[in-house]
Design an enzyme around this catalytic site. Sequence first.
Site, PDB file in Angstrom:
ATOM      1  N   SER A  73       0.838  -1.196   0.000  1.00  0.00           N
ATOM      2  CA  SER A  73       0.000   0.000   0.000  1.00  0.00           C
ATOM      3  C   SER A  73       0.870   1.241   0.000  1.00  0.00           C
ATOM      4  O   SER A  73       1.903   1.285   0.688  1.00  0.00           O
ATOM      5  CB  SER A  73      -0.918   0.017   1.232  1.00  0.00           C
ATOM      6  OG  SER A  73      -1.569   1.267   1.353  1.00  0.00           O
ATOM      7  N   ASP A 177     -22.252   1.679   5.501  1.00  0.00           N
ATOM      8  CA  ASP A 177     -21.011   2.069   4.840  1.00  0.00           C
ATOM      9  C   ASP A 177     -20.775   1.261   3.574  1.00  0.00           C
ATOM     10  O   ASP A 177     -20.513   1.811   2.497  1.00  0.00           O
ATOM     11  CB  ASP A 177     -19.823   1.893   5.793  1.00  0.00           C
ATOM     12  CG  ASP A 177     -19.912   2.788   7.009  1.00  0.00           C
ATOM     13  OD1 ASP A 177     -20.795   3.669   7.029  1.00  0.00           O
ATOM     14  OD2 ASP A 177     -19.113   2.604   7.941  1.00  0.00           O
TER      15      ASP A 177
END
EC number: 2.7.1.6
Length: 395
Positions: A73, A177
């Site tokens: 990442s 969400d």
Amino acid sequence: MEVAYKEDLLTSFAEAFSIDRLTDVRVFFAPGRVNLIGEHTDYNGGYVFPGALTNGTYMVIKLRDDGEYHLRSANFDTSVVFRNSDLRFDPKDDWGNYPKGIIAELAKLGVDLPGATIYFYGNIPNGAGLSSSASIGMVTAYGLTQCSGIDIDRVTLAKLCQRMENDFIGVSTGLMDQFAVGMGKKDHALFLNTSSLEYDQVPLILKGYKLVITNSNKRRGLADSKYNERRRECEIGLEQLRKKQTNLSHLGEVTEEMFAELGPVIEDELIYRRVRHVVTEDARVLAAVSALKAGELQTFGELMKASHLSLREDYDVTGVELDTLFDLQASAPGCIGTRMTGAGFGGCTVSIVHEEEITAFQTVVSKGYEKKIGYKPTFYVTELGDGVNEWKGGA
């Protein structure tokens, strides 16, 4: 929030994994989300009104054939490697447990994945209450199934991502969400009944106003917060209401009129306030959607303010940082509506601000916040975008 470009992402992917040839590489994007009104109602079977952001999580992926997953990442220093044969939660994998949990949930459905090399880049702040966890979960689930030729609808993927957070990560999130990240539509907010999953895409027509998200810059660790405690308090309240009405399945069924009759059965004042927030917040969502459809933006803004006050007085999830932002923003130039958004205990507010007053709004709020809290907030002028998709890229 930075803008990402496909060529930059592909270059970063190649450099991160020392890959020379970028064949069979695909890029996916899942947005963050902002909830305009309807907070702490989703796990109570109530109404919510979120929208997908234009910022979120990008995933560059190339399938493997050895059953291994190699994750990197841009936002974290650690790399994560694991195999299909070992999909257990591991604290040392940190952020990597989110995609690992998705793969574990897909495996439970009988989905046989070949392994993958994956690079993530996110441009929503972690711990800010803008659903970075749902974003990385949905982009992983959608991207892996698309690359593997597996057809799973978005609602099923949203439920899978919720199970990942509940069972694998250990956070009792609702479905809002993941649903917003999966089903978002540009310039629309999602009016969702979290009990039936019936939803309506409502145009957000701001007529010279902009959405401004203000990050308090107090990180909100959801797993470490009192989120689970609030959820349990609502369960206790529901159990007590059932003494008078045994067929209630969730608090979202309780209207204000019903609560006026049933509420006195709750003797504990704290539990009473928790339930009162859920009931009145549901009513505010319904009123807010009606106001928007009627073009009454000022009314919508007032309902946002009332939502924050309920979250502060009845639900106790705001805290000094969010309350300071609210007090400053409610009286700041050009602001017709503002409230905390997300689980609370830090994180962000969302405001509706006249586009000609945004600079003045930011100046007043920033100075006042720094004077009281000791550091500055961060502002994002944003808009609502589409849900998870294969990303064709920018310039």
